[in-house]
Design a protein around this motif. Structure first.
Motif, short mmCIF file in Angstrom:
data_model
loop_
_atom_site.label_atom_id
_atom_site.label_comp_id
_atom_site.label_asym_id
_atom_site.label_seq_id
_atom_site.Cartn_x
_atom_site.Cartn_y
_atom_site.Cartn_z
N ILE A 240 0.86 -1.19 0.00
CA ILE A 240 0.00 0.00 0.00
C ILE A 240 0.89 1.24 0.00
O ILE A 240 1.88 1.30 0.73
N GLU A 241 0.53 2.22 -0.83
CA GLU A 241 1.26 3.48 -0.88
C GLU A 241 0.26 4.62 -0.72
O GLU A 241 -0.92 4.48 -1.06
N GLU A 242 0.74 5.75 -0.20
CA GLU A 242 -0.15 6.89 -0.03
C GLU A 242 0.60 8.21 -0.16
O GLU A 242 1.83 8.26 -0.02
N SER A 243 -0.15 9.24 -0.44
CA SER A 243 0.40 10.59 -0.52
C SER A 243 -0.66 11.57 -0.07
O SER A 243 -1.83 11.44 -0.44
N PRO A 244 -0.28 12.54 0.79
CA PRO A 244 1.04 12.74 1.37
C PRO A 244 1.31 11.73 2.49
O PRO A 244 0.42 11.01 2.92
N GLU A 296 3.66 3.21 -8.09
CA GLU A 296 2.73 3.98 -7.26
C GLU A 296 2.54 5.42 -7.71
O GLU A 296 2.01 6.24 -6.95
N HIS A 297 2.93 5.75 -8.93
CA HIS A 297 2.79 7.14 -9.38
C HIS A 297 1.36 7.68 -9.35
O HIS A 297 1.16 8.88 -9.23
N PRO A 298 0.31 6.82 -9.45
CA PRO A 298 -1.05 7.38 -9.45
C PRO A 298 -1.42 8.18 -8.20
O PRO A 298 -2.22 9.12 -8.29
N VAL A 299 -0.87 7.83 -7.02
CA VAL A 299 -1.27 8.60 -5.83
C VAL A 299 -0.77 10.03 -5.92
O VAL A 299 -1.43 10.97 -5.45
N THR A 300 0.40 10.22 -6.54
CA THR A 300 0.89 11.59 -6.76
C THR A 300 0.01 12.31 -7.75
O THR A 300 -0.31 13.50 -7.59
N GLU A 301 -0.41 11.61 -8.80
CA GLU A 301 -1.29 12.22 -9.79
C GLU A 301 -2.62 12.64 -9.16
O GLU A 301 -3.17 13.70 -9.49
N ILE A 335 -4.62 6.99 -1.63
CA ILE A 335 -4.09 5.69 -1.20
C ILE A 335 -4.18 4.73 -2.38
O ILE A 335 -5.18 4.72 -3.11
N GLU A 336 -3.13 3.93 -2.56
CA GLU A 336 -3.12 2.90 -3.60
C GLU A 336 -2.87 1.54 -2.98
O GLU A 336 -1.99 1.37 -2.14
N CYS A 337 -3.65 0.55 -3.40
CA CYS A 337 -3.43 -0.85 -3.03
C CYS A 337 -2.99 -1.61 -4.27
O CYS A 337 -3.68 -1.59 -5.29
N ARG A 338 -1.86 -2.27 -4.17
CA ARG A 338 -1.44 -3.15 -5.26
C ARG A 338 -2.20 -4.47 -5.12
O ARG A 338 -2.10 -5.13 -4.09
N ILE A 339 -2.91 -4.83 -6.15
CA ILE A 339 -3.64 -6.10 -6.13
C ILE A 339 -2.77 -7.11 -6.88
O ILE A 339 -2.77 -7.18 -8.10
#
Length: 594
Positions: A240-244, A296-301, A335-339
């Motif tokens: 899982i990734e997130e920004s900020p 995980e670039h989409p959370v920045t976008e 927030i992004e979840c890698r499936i």
């Protein structure tokens, strides 16, 4: 602007680039292996060229085949995605030296500096950005690791010098584990990056993994777009990734962003890249620079409304950045979840290749799905196991967290096990909700014992697989011109044609091949089976050797990850059924113990 872009990749990132190109009015070219002939990225592209082969080395890492596809297609741009050739300086140089094709990535010289993690560390130090205590010497003898561990303390991280993303990285807990960890790191590094050199550094005990997105153009402009927290990991790979980043002081954010720009400018960087740091006790340490677009670039976008792929293409075409540092405004939380096709039952995260028999993706406000597969598509053991990325945006972190839980509840994937149940467990935990987790938290604190085993991967509800296709070469005539072409026909249709009847004898979807009991259902005590298909890379035991329950007997590589296969009881090794290099299927017996 470019006219035609070839995407030297597959899966969701190829799909992502194809969509960005379409929005810019750019034609797209896909390349594909034999296994990906009917893949989603092939179906979406304007043109597609066969590379041949099945494994990555035979296809997506086949330089000659990809260069041939570029020439035949007339593409004037090449986007490498991530993985494969995205951080290969020789490949980038070959594209640039062709004189007719733009490389949608950084200069080869920057890739070389940052691709070698040792030279990258030295480059960062030259601009005043310090890394985790470590060595710049390649490991040539296990004794080097023991000496370093005794001096700096255990554990020690052995890392692939030309790697990233957790591949080729092993943590050594003490002097007795050095040889096996080094061998495993070198095997993974060679399999995934084509080189097995490794180095070492101190392994921090409770750090957060925070990375800074940068982008630079050829006109001297370089900006940091924002940070991402990627601390929810297992096996040093992100879940899982997130920004900020939560609970992250703004003065540290500013300092880290400025440090990232220094590192990029220090190697004359152009295009998108990510500078990664470890953060602990109010201090941050340079980790590495990934000279490519990140998964995980989409959370920045989502928090900046900047299309990073679009910007990559514009920069490669010679245009300046469409924004300055002062123009960047970050709003809300993403927030992004890698499936991934992995079974998280019991925290094991075992690879789960197979066919996706059903796929329903979430929709709704602030919800995005970046996928590389649709129902009916196959997740192969030969490639990365990322099915897709589920991304949400919310006005604040708690809104985003609850929105992601709602979206995960709507997500349905059948035929393969996925990491979605683990994502739910992470997002629901008070530690994550409070932003108090670290890179060690999933493996050391999170309880996944309640996550149940998924259905057998790769099988449909009745245990059948999609019907295989057979190649047939035929001659066709188009507008009076003769062509030789290859067609791929379902086996049942060939049977129909051969019999001359309207229905083949025994027609229907063929049963799963191999005859092995999936998941080792038919294996009794002392018959050690493998839980998924893959390749044997190491046999640890010998016939006649005494083993204890839980001892590793063989090492299985699946989806570029090594998995230790353990003895299911104590006893004497009676028979070894496999050798290094053998391909095995789920449920195959590899060792017998009596």
């Amino acid at each position: 602007m470019l006219n035609k872009v070839l995407i030297a990749n597959r899966g969701e990132i190829a799909v992502r680039v194809i969509r960005a190109c379409r929005e810019l009015g750019i034609q797209t070219v896909a390349v594909y292996s034999d296994l990906d002939r009917d893949a989603l990225h092939v179906r979406l592209a304007d043109e597609a060229y066969a590379l041949g082969g099945q494994t990555a080395a035979e296809s997506y890492l086949n330089t000659e085949a990809i260069l041939d596809a570029i020439e035949r297609s007339g593409a004037d741009g090449v986007h490498p995605g991530y993985g494969f050739f995205s951080e290969n300086a020789d490949f980038a140089r070959a594209i640039i030296e062709s004189g007719t094709t733009k490389w949608i990535g950084p200069p080869p010289e920057a890739i070389e500096v940052m691709g070698d993690k040792i030279s990258a560390r030295l480059a960062a130090e030259r601009v005043g950005v310090n890394g985790v205590p470590g060595t710049t010497d390649l490991i040539t003898d296990p004794e080097q690791v023991r000496t370093f561990g005794e001096e700096h303390g255990w554990p020690v991280a052995i890392k692939a010098a030309y790697g990233g993303g957790g591949r080729g990285m092993k943590v050594v807990q003490g002097p007795g584990d050095v040889e096996s960890a080094l061998e495993s790191a070198q095997r993974e590094a060679l399999a995934y990056f084509g080189r097995d050199e490794c180095y070492m550094e101190r392994y921090l005990t409770w750090p957060r993994h925070i990375e800074m997105q940068i982008i630079a153009d050829a006109h001297g402009n370089c900006v940091w777009v924002g940070e991402r927290d990627c601390s929810a990991q297992r096996r040093h790979q992100k879940l899982i990734e997130e920004s900020p980043a939560p609970n992250f002081p703004d003065e540290i954010r500013q300092a880290m962003g400025e440090a990232a720009v220094k590192v990029a400018k220090g190697c004359n960087y152009v295009n998108a890249g990510t500078v990664e740091f470890l953060y602990q006790d109010g201090e941050f340490y340079y980790l590495e620079m990934n000279t490519r677009l990140q998964v995980e670039h989409p959370v920045t976008e989502m928090v900046t409304s900047i299309d990073l792929v679009r910007e990559q293409i514009r920069v490669a075409a010679g245009e300046p950045l469409s924004f300055t540092q002062d123009d960047i405004v970050r709003t809300g939380h993403s927030i992004e979840c890698r499936i991934n096709a992995e079974d998280p039952a019991g925290g094991k995260f075992l690879p789960s290749p197979g066919r996706i028999t059903a796929l329903t993706v979430p929709q709704g406000f602030g919800t995005r799905w970046d996928g590389g597969y649709e129902a009916g598509d196959e997740i192969s053991q030969y490639y990365d196991n990322l099915v897709g990325k589920l991304v949400v945006w919310g006005s604040d972190r708690e809104t985003a967290r609850l929105r992601m839980l709602r979206a995960l509840d709507e997500l349905e994937v059948e035929g393969v096990a996925t990491t979605a149940p683990a994502d739910v467990a992470i997002l629901s935990h008070p530690d994550f909700a409070a932003g108090e987790h670290s890179t060690k938290w999933v493996e050391e604190t999170l309880d996944l014992s309640g996550v149940g085993a998924a259905p057998a991967a790769g099988a449909s509800a009745d245990g059948d697989e999609a019907e295989p296709k057979v190649r047939r070469d035929v001659d066709v005539e188009v507008n009076g011109r003769r062509f030789s072409v290859s067609v791929f026909v379902p086996e049942s249709q060939l049977a129909v044609a051969a019999s001359g009847t309207g229905k083949a004898a025994g027609a229907g979807r063929p049963k799963r091949a191999g005859g092995s009991a999936a998941g080792g259902a038919a294996a009794g005590a002392g018959k050690v089976t493998v839980p998924m298909q893959g390749t044997i890379v190491k046999v640890v035991v010998e016939e006649g050797q005494e083993v204890a329950e839980g001892d590793t007997v063989v090492v299985l590589e699946a989806m570029k990850m090594e998995n230790n296969i353990a003895a299911d009881k104590a006893g004497t090794v009676k028979a070894i059924k496999v050798a290094v290099g053998d391909s095995v299927g789920a449920g195959d017996i590899v060792v017998e113990i009596e």
